[in-house]
Design a protein around this motif. Sequence first.
Motif, PDB file in Angstrom:
ATOM      1  N   MET A  10      50.220  42.566  40.379  1.00 32.75           N
ATOM      2  CA  MET A  10      48.816  42.532  40.015  1.00 32.75           C
ATOM      3  C   MET A  10      48.309  43.960  39.852  1.00 32.75           C
ATOM      4  N   SER A  11      47.309  44.116  39.026  1.00 31.58           N
ATOM      5  CA  SER A  11      46.703  45.427  38.786  1.00 31.58           C
ATOM      6  C   SER A  11      46.195  46.021  40.092  1.00 31.58           C
ATOM      7  N   ARG A  12      46.408  47.296  40.288  1.00 32.04           N
ATOM      8  CA  ARG A  12      45.921  47.940  41.513  1.00 32.04           C
ATOM      9  C   ARG A  12      44.401  47.997  41.536  1.00 32.04           C
ATOM     10  N   VAL A  13      43.799  48.149  40.353  1.00 31.24           N
ATOM     11  CA  VAL A  13      42.344  48.190  40.272  1.00 31.24           C
ATOM     12  C   VAL A  13      41.769  46.833  40.661  1.00 31.24           C
ATOM     13  N   ALA A  14      42.389  45.768  40.183  1.00 27.02           N
ATOM     14  CA  ALA A  14      41.875  44.422  40.431  1.00 27.02           C
ATOM     15  C   ALA A  14      41.987  44.019  41.893  1.00 27.02           C
ATOM     16  N   LYS A  15      42.879  44.637  42.638  1.00 24.95           N
ATOM     17  CA  LYS A  15      43.051  44.273  44.053  1.00 24.95           C
ATOM     18  C   LYS A  15      41.849  44.670  44.897  1.00 24.95           C
ATOM     19  N   MET A  52      24.597  40.439  31.960  1.00 22.25           N
ATOM     20  CA  MET A  52      25.448  39.282  31.751  1.00 22.25           C
ATOM     21  C   MET A  52      26.759  39.711  31.116  1.00 22.25           C
ATOM     22  N   PHE A  53      27.848  39.030  31.500  1.00 23.47           N
ATOM     23  CA  PHE A  53      29.179  39.332  30.980  1.00 23.47           C
ATOM     24  C   PHE A  53      29.956  38.035  30.867  1.00 23.47           C
ATOM     25  N   LYS A  54      30.625  37.802  29.729  1.00 28.37           N
ATOM     26  CA  LYS A  54      31.420  36.601  29.535  1.00 28.37           C
ATOM     27  C   LYS A  54      32.850  36.895  29.960  1.00 28.37           C
ATOM     28  N   LEU A  55      33.366  36.105  30.899  1.00 33.34           N
ATOM     29  CA  LEU A  55      34.726  36.310  31.402  1.00 33.34           C
ATOM     30  C   LEU A  55      35.755  35.962  30.330  1.00 33.34           C
ATOM     31  N   PRO A  56      36.774  36.800  30.144  1.00 37.58           N
ATOM     32  CA  PRO A  56      37.835  36.461  29.192  1.00 37.58           C
ATOM     33  C   PRO A  56      38.744  35.379  29.777  1.00 37.58           C
ATOM     34  N   GLU A  57      39.466  34.704  28.911  1.00 39.41           N
ATOM     35  CA  GLU A  57      40.417  33.681  29.363  1.00 39.41           C
ATOM     36  C   GLU A  57      41.517  34.350  30.172  1.00 39.41           C
ATOM     37  N   GLY A  58      41.964  33.685  31.220  1.00 37.18           N
ATOM     38  CA  GLY A  58      43.057  34.206  32.031  1.00 37.18           C
ATOM     39  C   GLY A  58      42.612  34.985  33.251  1.00 37.18           C
ATOM     40  N   VAL A  59      41.298  35.131  33.449  1.00 37.81           N
ATOM     41  CA  VAL A  59      40.785  35.862  34.617  1.00 37.81           C
ATOM     42  C   VAL A  59      39.647  35.048  35.226  1.00 37.81           C
ATOM     43  N   ASP A  60      39.686  34.888  36.536  1.00 35.48           N
ATOM     44  CA  ASP A  60      38.610  34.231  37.271  1.00 35.48           C
ATOM     45  C   ASP A  60      37.952  35.240  38.194  1.00 35.48           C
ATOM     46  N   LEU A  61      36.683  35.033  38.501  1.00 36.11           N
ATOM     47  CA  LEU A  61      35.955  35.903  39.415  1.00 36.11           C
ATOM     48  C   LEU A  61      35.459  35.057  40.580  1.00 36.11           C
ATOM     49  N   GLU A  62      35.824  35.458  41.786  1.00 37.53           N
ATOM     50  CA  GLU A  62      35.399  34.758  42.994  1.00 37.53           C
ATOM     51  C   GLU A  62      34.367  35.611  43.722  1.00 37.53           C
ATOM     52  N   VAL A  63      33.231  35.002  44.063  1.00 39.02           N
ATOM     53  CA  VAL A  63      32.178  35.698  44.791  1.00 39.02           C
ATOM     54  C   VAL A  63      32.026  35.026  46.148  1.00 39.02           C
ATOM     55  N   ALA A  64      32.276  35.797  47.225  1.00 40.43           N
ATOM     56  CA  ALA A  64      32.148  35.261  48.582  1.00 40.43           C
ATOM     57  C   ALA A  64      32.007  36.414  49.568  1.00 40.43           C
ATOM     58  N   ASP A  65      31.252  36.183  50.619  1.00 41.06           N
ATOM     59  CA  ASP A  65      31.099  37.140  51.721  1.00 41.06           C
ATOM     60  C   ASP A  65      30.622  38.519  51.263  1.00 41.06           C
ATOM     61  N   ARG A  99      50.111  34.983  33.491  1.00 35.78           N
ATOM     62  CA  ARG A  99      50.943  35.975  32.830  1.00 35.78           C
ATOM     63  C   ARG A  99      50.520  37.428  33.065  1.00 35.78           C
ATOM     64  N   LYS A 100      51.427  38.328  32.662  1.00 31.62           N
ATOM     65  CA  LYS A 100      51.238  39.752  32.890  1.00 31.62           C
ATOM     66  C   LYS A 100      50.017  40.363  32.179  1.00 31.62           C
ATOM     67  N   PRO A 101      49.726  40.031  30.908  1.00 26.60           N
ATOM     68  CA  PRO A 101      48.528  40.610  30.291  1.00 26.60           C
ATOM     69  C   PRO A 101      47.248  40.255  31.053  1.00 26.60           C
ATOM     70  N   ASN A 102      47.253  39.104  31.706  1.00 27.31           N
ATOM     71  CA  ASN A 102      46.079  38.709  32.477  1.00 27.31           C
ATOM     72  C   ASN A 102      45.883  39.614  33.692  1.00 27.31           C
ATOM     73  N   MET A 103      46.975  40.180  34.215  1.00 31.80           N
ATOM     74  CA  MET A 103      46.864  41.095  35.349  1.00 31.80           C
ATOM     75  C   MET A 103      46.106  42.358  34.937  1.00 31.80           C
ATOM     76  N   ALA A 104      46.423  42.872  33.761  1.00 36.43           N
ATOM     77  CA  ALA A 104      45.734  44.067  33.268  1.00 36.43           C
ATOM     78  C   ALA A 104      44.262  43.748  32.984  1.00 36.43           C
ATOM     79  N   MET A 105      44.007  42.573  32.430  1.00 33.95           N
ATOM     80  CA  MET A 105      42.627  42.197  32.114  1.00 33.95           C
ATOM     81  C   MET A 105      41.810  42.000  33.395  1.00 33.95           C
ATOM     82  N   ALA A 106      42.454  41.604  34.485  1.00 35.88           N
ATOM     83  CA  ALA A 106      41.744  41.444  35.760  1.00 35.88           C
ATOM     84  C   ALA A 106      41.205  42.793  36.237  1.00 35.88           C
ATOM     85  N   GLY A 107      41.958  43.854  36.033  1.00 32.23           N
ATOM     86  CA  GLY A 107      41.484  45.189  36.384  1.00 32.23           C
ATOM     87  C   GLY A 107      40.290  45.600  35.538  1.00 32.23           C
ATOM     88  N   THR A 108      40.326  45.242  34.265  1.00 29.01           N
ATOM     89  CA  THR A 108      39.203  45.543  33.376  1.00 29.01           C
ATOM     90  C   THR A 108      37.957  44.782  33.796  1.00 29.01           C
TER      91      THR A 108
END
Length: 176
Positions: free
Chosen positions: A1-6, A34-47, A57-66
Amino acid sequence: MSRVAKAPVALPSGVECNVSAREVRVKGKNGELMFKLPEGVDLEVADGEARAKPTGRKPNMAMAGTVRAVVANMVKGVNEGFERKLELVGVGYRAQASGDTVNLALGLSHPVAYKVPEGVKVQTPSNTEIILTGADKQVVGQAAAEIRNYRPPEPYKGKGIRYSDERVVRKDAKKK
């Protein structure tokens, strides 16, 4: 997974983040973005924090960092805001803000009137200084780049519009 996304995005008090129908809305004291999430990435909001999670897939890991970086900029924008400073260097180069336009005298045969986009505030503390502020980092940066593009700094005399933190590399004039 992307280091930024972690890394999670901390949500300070007064900032609210909602995810619904692949749309992220961040609301704070400086407004709402407002921002529209791209396919392949989810955003969890908690705590009190938001985390970007890739799906598969791997391209989704890079997009998660973005996505994480974009959400972090949205949170900072609605909480603190972004600022870009421009300096005018040159004899007769002047700027004056009036409402949502910046009137520029740049040594051209005509004055230039730049209409500032919605969500960006402009100030001219002196006639050779422009300060752009707003909640959306991309819009503030784009407005600053468009103003700078009227007269980018030239390398021989250093005249033009430059960012306050920009370093212009000067060239020597032609030698005999």
